[in-house]
Design a protein around this motif. Structure first.
Motif, PDB file in Angstrom:
ATOM      1  N   UNK A   9     -18.096 -18.052  33.866  1.00 48.46           N
ATOM      2  CA  UNK A   9     -18.728 -16.865  34.411  1.00 48.46           C
ATOM      3  C   UNK A   9     -18.506 -16.699  35.908  1.00 48.46           C
ATOM      4  N   UNK A  10     -17.694 -17.570  36.514  1.00 44.76           N
ATOM      5  CA  UNK A  10     -17.428 -17.514  37.950  1.00 44.76           C
ATOM      6  C   UNK A  10     -16.354 -16.463  38.244  1.00 44.76           C
ATOM      7  N   UNK A  11     -16.431 -15.880  39.450  1.00 38.11           N
ATOM      8  CA  UNK A  11     -15.382 -14.959  39.896  1.00 38.11           C
ATOM      9  C   UNK A  11     -14.468 -15.614  40.928  1.00 38.11           C
ATOM     10  N   UNK A  12     -14.890 -16.741  41.487  1.00 35.35           N
ATOM     11  CA  UNK A  12     -14.086 -17.475  42.475  1.00 35.35           C
ATOM     12  C   UNK A  12     -14.050 -18.948  42.095  1.00 35.35           C
ATOM     13  N   UNK A  13     -12.861 -19.540  42.121  1.00 39.25           N
ATOM     14  CA  UNK A  13     -12.707 -20.942  41.746  1.00 39.25           C
ATOM     15  C   UNK A  13     -11.871 -21.675  42.788  1.00 39.25           C
ATOM     16  N   UNK A  14     -12.345 -22.820  43.290  1.00 37.69           N
ATOM     17  CA  UNK A  14     -11.496 -23.636  44.164  1.00 37.69           C
ATOM     18  C   UNK A  14     -10.288 -24.162  43.383  1.00 37.69           C
ATOM     19  N   UNK A  15      -9.173 -24.251  44.068  1.00 39.95           N
ATOM     20  CA  UNK A  15      -7.934 -24.754  43.463  1.00 39.95           C
ATOM     21  C   UNK A  15      -7.511 -26.001  44.227  1.00 39.95           C
ATOM     22  N   UNK A  16      -7.139 -27.050  43.480  1.00 41.84           N
ATOM     23  CA  UNK A  16      -6.772 -28.309  44.127  1.00 41.84           C
ATOM     24  C   UNK A  16      -5.416 -28.784  43.614  1.00 41.84           C
ATOM     25  N   UNK A  17      -4.870 -29.733  44.366  1.00 45.66           N
ATOM     26  CA  UNK A  17      -3.603 -30.355  43.981  1.00 45.66           C
ATOM     27  C   UNK A  17      -3.857 -31.845  43.790  1.00 45.66           C
TER      28      UNK A  17
ATOM     29  N   UNK B 232      -3.259 -19.061  30.514  1.00 47.87           N
ATOM     30  CA  UNK B 232      -4.269 -18.972  29.454  1.00 47.87           C
ATOM     31  C   UNK B 232      -5.455 -19.893  29.725  1.00 47.87           C
ATOM     32  N   UNK B 233      -5.164 -21.072  30.273  1.00 45.99           N
ATOM     33  CA  UNK B 233      -6.255 -22.000  30.595  1.00 45.99           C
ATOM     34  C   UNK B 233      -7.134 -21.450  31.708  1.00 45.99           C
ATOM     35  N   UNK B 234      -6.516 -20.780  32.684  1.00 47.17           N
ATOM     36  CA  UNK B 234      -7.285 -20.181  33.771  1.00 47.17           C
ATOM     37  C   UNK B 234      -8.192 -19.072  33.250  1.00 47.17           C
ATOM     38  N   UNK B 235      -7.672 -18.266  32.342  1.00 45.79           N
ATOM     39  CA  UNK B 235      -8.492 -17.217  31.719  1.00 45.79           C
ATOM     40  C   UNK B 235      -9.706 -17.841  31.035  1.00 45.79           C
ATOM     41  N   UNK B 236      -9.489 -18.941  30.330  1.00 47.28           N
ATOM     42  CA  UNK B 236     -10.588 -19.613  29.623  1.00 47.28           C
ATOM     43  C   UNK B 236     -11.649 -20.122  30.603  1.00 47.28           C
ATOM     44  N   UNK B 237     -11.215 -20.675  31.746  1.00 47.75           N
ATOM     45  CA  UNK B 237     -12.174 -21.184  32.725  1.00 47.75           C
ATOM     46  C   UNK B 237     -13.004 -20.045  33.312  1.00 47.75           C
ATOM     47  N   UNK B 238     -12.342 -18.933  33.649  1.00 38.44           N
ATOM     48  CA  UNK B 238     -13.086 -17.773  34.148  1.00 38.44           C
ATOM     49  C   UNK B 238     -14.095 -17.294  33.111  1.00 38.44           C
ATOM     50  N   UNK B 239     -13.653 -17.231  31.876  1.00 37.44           N
ATOM     51  CA  UNK B 239     -14.511 -16.703  30.806  1.00 37.44           C
ATOM     52  C   UNK B 239     -15.699 -17.637  30.542  1.00 37.44           C
TER      53      UNK B 239
ATOM     54  N   UNK C 249     -28.327 -24.212  32.348  1.00 35.48           N
ATOM     55  CA  UNK C 249     -27.344 -23.157  32.592  1.00 35.48           C
ATOM     56  C   UNK C 249     -27.140 -22.915  34.077  1.00 35.48           C
ATOM     57  N   UNK C 250     -28.217 -23.024  34.834  1.00 36.68           N
ATOM     58  CA  UNK C 250     -28.121 -22.764  36.268  1.00 36.68           C
ATOM     59  C   UNK C 250     -29.129 -23.640  37.003  1.00 36.68           C
ATOM     60  N   UNK C 251     -28.663 -24.309  38.056  1.00 40.46           N
ATOM     61  CA  UNK C 251     -29.523 -25.156  38.881  1.00 40.46           C
ATOM     62  C   UNK C 251     -28.832 -25.362  40.218  1.00 40.46           C
ATOM     63  N   UNK C 252     -29.627 -25.650  41.236  1.00 40.43           N
ATOM     64  CA  UNK C 252     -29.061 -26.040  42.512  1.00 40.43           C
ATOM     65  C   UNK C 252     -29.629 -27.411  42.861  1.00 40.43           C
ATOM     66  N   UNK C 253     -29.268 -27.992  44.008  1.00 45.59           N
ATOM     67  CA  UNK C 253     -29.733 -29.350  44.290  1.00 45.59           C
ATOM     68  C   UNK C 253     -31.244 -29.492  44.391  1.00 45.59           C
ATOM     69  N   UNK C 254     -31.973 -28.378  44.482  1.00 47.82           N
ATOM     70  CA  UNK C 254     -33.414 -28.460  44.695  1.00 47.82           C
ATOM     71  C   UNK C 254     -34.249 -28.011  43.500  1.00 47.82           C
ATOM     72  N   UNK C 255     -33.685 -27.212  42.594  1.00 46.97           N
ATOM     73  CA  UNK C 255     -34.513 -26.688  41.521  1.00 46.97           C
ATOM     74  C   UNK C 255     -33.674 -26.289  40.317  1.00 46.97           C
ATOM     75  N   UNK C 256     -34.336 -26.256  39.169  1.00 47.36           N
ATOM     76  CA  UNK C 256     -33.750 -25.749  37.934  1.00 47.36           C
ATOM     77  C   UNK C 256     -34.011 -24.243  37.873  1.00 47.36           C
ATOM     78  N   UNK C 257     -33.030 -23.475  37.385  1.00 48.38           N
ATOM     79  CA  UNK C 257     -33.204 -22.025  37.335  1.00 48.38           C
ATOM     80  C   UNK C 257     -33.238 -21.490  35.902  1.00 48.38           C
TER      81      UNK C 257
END
Length: 296
Positions: free
Chosen positions: A99-107, A89-96, A276-284
């Motif tokens: 808005x990402x379709x791919x998420x890194x997973x760590x231990x 359920x927590x994973x569903x919430x993170x996707x929702x 909502x969206x930015x990269x290291x060089x600019x705000x989007x």
């Protein structure tokens, strides 16, 4: 350092399926782009690199050779990732929520990444509501690429094409995670910004999401936004009206730097501006909440 990165990448790849249909890329397109500049054509000077990686650098094929991964990567603080212990359920919430379709997973921590989870794999296994068969995140993991920050983006783009990977983690000299880069980040350095279904239409600078809340692109003219909302954004002492004329410029002036995605900037008028969206060089993209609706 290079050996440890390669060993980590090879180990992850050997433990995971090597092909996914939706990760196939039109080879001809990438080969035409990458073939324009061979990474070994000539050596570049620091002056050339600094011109290409400067904020506002124009997109173009030259960037494949002149820009490095560190110039385009999302900083570590801005990475949306999940622990391997996360519940369904927590994973569903993170996707929702992300808005990402791919998420890194760590231990343990993000400095110990073990793979990536794709929304498509989750949906096919558990349904779009995440309510079907027994849940095991480890069984859904795909391998990640691990790359050094100094790698030219043209080399990484070619490696992503060959390995059918859409995401890579940037690893620092101590083996920790320093950032994240996607194949879209690389292509945007050649063709310009790629709009998606969440972006505001090109012919309009902002839209009203709900009473008192506006979604806007960074280049929204301040005078147009103020006329629409009746909000004065340039009267504050912290703001020099002669120096800025866009919402993105306003945020940059208030902070004195490019913000990270998810950061909220409080304007002296009482309004809040969320990045909502930015990269290291600019705000989007930005979300502006008017003073009387900030807590709505």
């Amino acid at each position: 350092m290079g050996d440890s990165i390669d060993e980590s990448s090879n180990a992850a790849q050997s433990a995971q399926p090597q092909r996914h249909d939706d990760d196939d890329e039109p080879a001809g397109f990438f080969r035409r782009i990458i073939g324009v500049f061979s990474p070994g054509d000539d050596t570049q000077t620091d002056e050339t690199r600094s011109d290409a990686s400067a904020p506002g650098a124009m997109p173009g094929l030259r960037n494949l050779r002149d820009m490095a991964v560190e110039d385009v990567a999302i900083p570590k603080a801005d990475i949306v990732s999940v622990p391997v212990s996360i519940s369904r359920d927590e994973l569903v919430d993170v996707f929702r929520e992300s808005g990402m379709t791919r998420l890194p997973v760590y231990e343990g921590t993000l400095d110990t990444p073990i793979g990536m989870v794709h929304l498509k794999d989750f949906a096919l296994r558990h349904g779009f509501n995440g309510q079907s068969s027994a849940y095991s995140l480890k069984k859904m993991l795909r391998p990640l690429l691990f790359v050094p920050p100094s790698m030219p983006i043209g080399v990484l783009l070619q490696k992503m094409q060959n390995d059918r990977r859409h995401m890579a983690l940037v690893i620092d000299e101590y083996g920790g995670v320093d950032g994240l880069v996607t194949i879209e980040d690389l292509i945007e350095q050649v063709v310009g910004e790629i709009e998606d279904e969440h972006d505001v239409d090109e012919d309009q600078y902002f839209v009203r999401e709900s009473p008192g809340s506006y979604l806007a692109i960074a280049k929204t003219p301040l005078d147009e936004f103020q006329a629409e909302t009746g909000l004065s954004l340039t009267d504050a002492e912290e703001v020099d009206e002669e120096e800025i004329d866009t919402l993105g410029g306003l945020v940059f002036m208030l902070l004195g730097r490019v913000p990270v995605r998810g950061e909220v900037v409080e304007h002296p008028s009482g309004a809040s501006i969320e990045v909502i969206d930015a990269d290291p060089r600019r705000i989007k993209r930005l979300r502006v909440r008017l003073p009387d609706h900030k807590d709505a």
